[in-house]
Design a protein around this motif. Sequence first.
Motif: not given
Length: 252
Positions: A191-219
């Motif tokens: 989800a974070l990669l889909a939202d433009g987070v670079p591979l070397d910037g994933l950690y620590p994970l921004d969990v709240n941002r990831a779940f917001k991105v999930f909401d975009e395709i949840r349905d």
Amino acid sequence: MGDVGIDRRAFLSGVGGIAAGAAAASLTACDSHTGRSSTKSSKLLVVRDFGGSYGEANRKAIYDPFTKETGVRINVVNFSDTQILAQIKEGRPRFDVMDIDMSNLVRFEHAGASEELDYGRLKNTRNAGIAESLLTLNGVGKSYWASVLAYGADAFDGRKPTSWADFWNLGTFRGRRALQGTVDWPELEFALLADGVPLDGLYPLDVNRAFKVFDEIRDSVRTFWEYGAEPGELLARNRVVASSTWPAASRT
């Protein structure tokens, strides 16, 4: 996948457990409450693994050679993680050894559902080329794996999704998706990669941002798959057009 160098006879003669570890590693661990003391005399060992092409590879690389060397037959079961833990808590697990992921190894340790290893009986693990981080209290590293993007060959009129941003692009790549369920949780990174987070910037994970991105395709997420062969089945039956999957788990 291959034998990690653990002596099969030492394993059979009463090893507390074997496992594999690290962020996305496959694990095998023995339960301390199986009550299957007849294993050696019955010449049968029951192993839980993930099934699919992964299970087939285990059969060729580990189970069949083990049977040939020891005469002990291997029966494979594919219980979910929830079923595994419930069986152990009830004191009636229907397996001797479990092949699980690192997150569930930790979960089972906290629940008192796995047994500490006696490394005195696994002395050759120190010379088997296994990273120290994979030699845990309750498990020994067995294999690394990855989750990747898979899609139906005819799903998008010749267009090919090549990134997780494409997976999230419901306008260009229309259709139902599938993502991994409780068997493990690598999907936050996707989800974070889909939202433009670079591979070397994933950690620590921004969990709240990831779940917001999930909401975009949840349905558009039809299901959360639970075993290795499921993504390939979903794609082959056209129940979804794209899915996360383990490498070689799908043939579409």
